[in-house]
Design a protein around this motif. Structure first.
Motif, PDB file in Angstrom:
ATOM      1  N   GLY A 157      -5.605  12.228   3.066  1.00  0.00           N
ATOM      2  CA  GLY A 157      -5.864  13.618   3.311  1.00  0.00           C
ATOM      3  C   GLY A 157      -4.978  13.970   4.673  1.00  0.00           C
ATOM      4  N   LEU A 158      -4.763  15.296   4.777  1.00  0.00           N
ATOM      5  CA  LEU A 158      -3.853  15.973   5.712  1.00  0.00           C
ATOM      6  C   LEU A 158      -4.627  16.649   6.649  1.00  0.00           C
ATOM      7  N   ILE A 159      -4.694  16.523   8.077  1.00  0.00           N
ATOM      8  CA  ILE A 159      -4.874  17.206   9.207  1.00  0.00           C
ATOM      9  C   ILE A 159      -3.954  18.351   9.531  1.00  0.00           C
ATOM     10  N   THR A 160      -4.159  19.741   9.230  1.00  0.00           N
ATOM     11  CA  THR A 160      -3.256  20.760   9.290  1.00  0.00           C
ATOM     12  C   THR A 160      -3.956  21.813  10.057  1.00  0.00           C
ATOM     13  N   GLN A 161      -3.120  22.819  10.068  1.00  0.00           N
ATOM     14  CA  GLN A 161      -3.519  24.028  10.967  1.00  0.00           C
ATOM     15  C   GLN A 161      -4.778  24.468  10.400  1.00  0.00           C
ATOM     16  N   TYR A 162      -5.001  24.206   9.204  1.00  0.00           N
ATOM     17  CA  TYR A 162      -6.166  24.766   8.270  1.00  0.00           C
ATOM     18  C   TYR A 162      -7.483  23.925   8.138  1.00  0.00           C
TER      19      TYR A 162
ATOM     20  N   GLU B 286      -9.692  17.660  11.993  1.00  0.00           N
ATOM     21  CA  GLU B 286      -9.750  16.238  11.821  1.00  0.00           C
ATOM     22  C   GLU B 286     -11.163  15.923  11.395  1.00  0.00           C
ATOM     23  N   GLU B 287     -12.154  16.688  11.952  1.00  0.00           N
ATOM     24  CA  GLU B 287     -13.312  16.493  11.580  1.00  0.00           C
ATOM     25  C   GLU B 287     -13.696  16.600  10.087  1.00  0.00           C
ATOM     26  N   GLN B 288     -12.945  18.026   9.718  1.00  0.00           N
ATOM     27  CA  GLN B 288     -13.367  18.642   8.281  1.00  0.00           C
ATOM     28  C   GLN B 288     -12.628  17.678   7.564  1.00  0.00           C
ATOM     29  N   VAL B 289     -11.423  17.086   7.804  1.00  0.00           N
ATOM     30  CA  VAL B 289     -10.731  16.097   6.881  1.00  0.00           C
ATOM     31  C   VAL B 289     -11.643  14.855   6.603  1.00  0.00           C
ATOM     32  N   LYS B 290     -12.211  14.335   7.702  1.00  0.00           N
ATOM     33  CA  LYS B 290     -13.238  13.395   7.494  1.00  0.00           C
ATOM     34  C   LYS B 290     -14.133  13.423   6.647  1.00  0.00           C
ATOM     35  N   GLU B 291     -14.742  14.545   6.694  1.00  0.00           N
ATOM     36  CA  GLU B 291     -15.972  15.021   5.811  1.00  0.00           C
ATOM     37  C   GLU B 291     -15.554  15.182   4.329  1.00  0.00           C
ATOM     38  N   TYR B 292     -14.333  15.877   4.237  1.00  0.00           N
ATOM     39  CA  TYR B 292     -13.708  16.000   2.919  1.00  0.00           C
ATOM     40  C   TYR B 292     -13.234  14.803   2.140  1.00  0.00           C
ATOM     41  N   LEU B 293     -12.802  13.840   3.041  1.00  0.00           N
ATOM     42  CA  LEU B 293     -12.430  12.227   2.435  1.00  0.00           C
ATOM     43  C   LEU B 293     -13.802  11.650   2.168  1.00  0.00           C
ATOM     44  N   ASP B 294     -14.910  11.825   2.856  1.00  0.00           N
ATOM     45  CA  ASP B 294     -16.156  11.231   2.723  1.00  0.00           C
ATOM     46  C   ASP B 294     -16.515  11.916   1.050  1.00  0.00           C
ATOM     47  N   GLU B 295     -16.227  13.146   1.051  1.00  0.00           N
ATOM     48  CA  GLU B 295     -16.810  13.715  -0.357  1.00  0.00           C
ATOM     49  C   GLU B 295     -15.729  13.323  -1.332  1.00  0.00           C
ATOM     50  N   LEU B 296     -14.535  13.137  -1.194  1.00  0.00           N
ATOM     51  CA  LEU B 296     -13.474  12.792  -2.207  1.00  0.00           C
ATOM     52  C   LEU B 296     -14.004  11.210  -2.604  1.00  0.00           C
ATOM     53  N   ALA B 297     -14.343  10.387  -1.556  1.00  0.00           N
ATOM     54  CA  ALA B 297     -14.724   8.954  -1.775  1.00  0.00           C
ATOM     55  C   ALA B 297     -16.202   9.065  -2.662  1.00  0.00           C
ATOM     56  N   PHE B 298     -17.011   9.991  -2.620  1.00  0.00           N
ATOM     57  CA  PHE B 298     -18.273  10.208  -3.494  1.00  0.00           C
ATOM     58  C   PHE B 298     -17.805  10.454  -4.929  1.00  0.00           C
TER      59      PHE B 298
ATOM     60  N   VAL C  34     -13.718   2.647  -6.868  1.00  0.00           N
ATOM     61  CA  VAL C  34     -14.041   2.013  -5.655  1.00  0.00           C
ATOM     62  C   VAL C  34     -12.999   2.600  -4.557  1.00  0.00           C
ATOM     63  N   PRO C  35     -13.378   3.414  -3.603  1.00  0.00           N
ATOM     64  CA  PRO C  35     -12.533   3.777  -2.338  1.00  0.00           C
ATOM     65  C   PRO C  35     -12.418   2.589  -1.600  1.00  0.00           C
ATOM     66  N   VAL C  36     -11.232   2.301  -1.127  1.00  0.00           N
ATOM     67  CA  VAL C  36     -11.156   0.873  -0.282  1.00  0.00           C
ATOM     68  C   VAL C  36     -10.501   1.376   1.002  1.00  0.00           C
ATOM     69  N   LYS C  37      -9.558   2.413   1.100  1.00  0.00           N
ATOM     70  CA  LYS C  37      -9.059   2.521   2.491  1.00  0.00           C
ATOM     71  C   LYS C  37      -8.863   4.209   2.370  1.00  0.00           C
ATOM     72  N   LYS C  38      -8.865   4.688   3.626  1.00  0.00           N
ATOM     73  CA  LYS C  38      -8.676   6.225   3.795  1.00  0.00           C
ATOM     74  C   LYS C  38      -7.251   6.365   4.703  1.00  0.00           C
ATOM     75  N   PHE C  39      -6.500   7.149   4.380  1.00  0.00           N
ATOM     76  CA  PHE C  39      -5.217   7.558   5.179  1.00  0.00           C
ATOM     77  C   PHE C  39      -5.121   8.970   5.374  1.00  0.00           C
ATOM     78  N   THR C  40      -4.952   9.372   6.722  1.00  0.00           N
ATOM     79  CA  THR C  40      -4.675  10.792   7.197  1.00  0.00           C
ATOM     80  C   THR C  40      -3.322  11.008   7.764  1.00  0.00           C
ATOM     81  N   GLN C  41      -3.065  12.040   8.053  1.00  0.00           N
ATOM     82  CA  GLN C  41      -1.865  12.396   8.816  1.00  0.00           C
ATOM     83  C   GLN C  41      -1.954  13.821   9.431  1.00  0.00           C
TER      84      GLN C  41
END
Length: 406
Positions: free
Chosen positions: A18-23, A26-38, A46-53
């Motif tokens: 996931g990307l942390i951008t102007q839109y 970081e908090e939103q991306v964390k939640e979005y990736l949690d939802e993506l994992a679901f 099976v999600p084993v690792k999350k990468f953000t930038q």
């Protein structure tokens, strides 16, 4: 249809990106990736690792920066992982470049949701809608990987001309298939429209809400009939309609597909007929999971999607579900920092939302049946108002019935 279910293997491992951008903070991306994992778990991945930038915007060539892409590649090689899922929709160019660099299977949020919808579709209608959405998604992303479509040519599909490339052939096959599916859906739409007319002029209510908020559980309680419910995203895909009677008052209640942020436009378009239940409803029952830390954002996502479906604002009851799972952390007296969502009590939330909705909201637990009688009374009152407005001569009958009940 089976050719387009992307992740057929069970318990396949994947990394999420996931990307942390102007839109997106970081908090939103964390939640979005949690939802993506679901979402991934719903698709038996099976999600084993999350990468953000952190980037100002997505890299138009590789989505993330080249350094981050190398970091992802090294991790996947070290751990023998063959799938990476991106939280945003990738362009055809990004997919080609990422695939070339990583040499693994690439999914984005849209293709993952399409995969889940393909697995969840039960009726011929839902399967046709999903197949149409899949073809529309694949059309601009055709590469040499999709040459298997040549084997699917049937009646009505033109054969390859002199000098025509395989890619052009595949593109024509898909366009023909899209046209065929659209015609097929038109025929089913007419049947469904006729069925809706045959239901008479009963008041119609529709359950709407974010996915996995408990709509199907509530449908089962109100209609006293078994409706499939599961703690997974998009457990319900096909619209279910039941006749419900509260006291002496009958009405039709429909359970619709759950909404989700970044819902693929192909799906909204393909499922417009299913969502006709929302358009033709006299009353919307917007179910919200109050135990979710960002339920207010989910409310906004649903409201925005509803506006895409129908510009007309409808009477709505906001049903805050899962109050039994609501967590509250009271602040220490010495803590002078502003309150967060975790520090707001259920009573404070009730008061604020009752004011916002002018009492058109209620707090319940469908699984524990908390405040269920109050919900039925509120439904009865609102359905009766709509019924009397439509059939004024019934007002006397309702008054007489209510007096007898007292």
């Amino acid at each position: 249809m089976k050719d387009f279910i992307i992740s057929e293997s069970k318990n396949e491992q994947a990394v999420l990106v996931g990307l942390i951008t102007q839109y997106q903070t970081e908090e939103q991306v964390k939640e979005y990736l949690d939802e993506l994992a679901f979402l991934a778990e719903t698709a038996s991945i099976v999600p084993v690792k999350k990468f953000t930038q952190k980037l100002e915007k997505a890299n138009p060539v590789t989505f993330v920066g080249t350094g981050k892409l190398q970091e992802i590649k090294q991790y996947m090689e070290d751990n023998e992982i063959g799938l990476v899922i991106f939280d945003d929709e990738l362009s055809p160019k990004q997919i080609r470049n990422i695939e070339k660099e990583l040499q693994v299977k690439i999914l984005d949020r849209t293709s993952l949701i399409l995969d889940i919808f393909a697995m969840r579709a039960q009726t011929a209608y839902a399967k046709t809608q999903v197949e149409l959405a899949q073809y529309q998604y694949l059309l601009p992303r055709l590469t040499r990987l999709w040459t298997h479509l040549d084997r699917q040519r049937g009646g009505g599909v033109m054969m390859r001309g002199v000098g025509e490339t395989q890619l052009e052939t595949d593109r024509r096959i898909i366009l023909t298939k899209i046209a065929f599916l659209k015609e097929e859906l038109k025929g089913i739409d007419k049947q469904m429209a006729s069925q809706r007319k045959n239901r008479g002029k009963m008041v119609r209510a529709a359950l709407v809400g974010y996915t996995n908020v408990g709509k199907s559980t509530l449908m089962t309680l109100l209609s006293k009939s078994e409706v499939f419910a599961e703690n997974k995203l998009f457990a319900t895909l096909d619209t279910t309609v039941r006749k419900v009677i509260i006291d002496n008052l009958p009405f039709l209640l429909s359970d619709t597909v759950g909404f989700i942020r970044k819902l693929p436009t192909h799906l909204v378009e393909s499922f417009k007929s299913t969502l006709d239940e929302v358009r033709e409803a006299d009353l919307l029952l917007h179910v919200v999971d109050i135990s979710h830390p960002n339920f207010e954002e989910q409310i906004e996502v649903v409201n925005k999607t509803l506006l895409e479906i129908d510009k007309e604002e409808k009477p709505t009851i906001l049903i805050f579900n899962k109050v039994d799972s609501f967590s509250y952390k009271p602040k220490d007296e010495d803590d002078l920092t502003p309150k967060t969502k975790e520090n707001i009590s259920l009573e404070e939330l009730k008061n604020s939302w009752m004011n916002k909705m002018h009492n058109d909201c209620i707090f319940i637990s469908a699984t524990e049946k908390l405040n269920f009688d109050e919900l039925k009374q509120k439904l009865y009152d609102r359905i009766k108002e709509i019924h009397i407005e439509r059939y004024p001569y019934n007002d006397f009958l309702f008054q007489k019935y209510d007096e007898e009940m007292e």
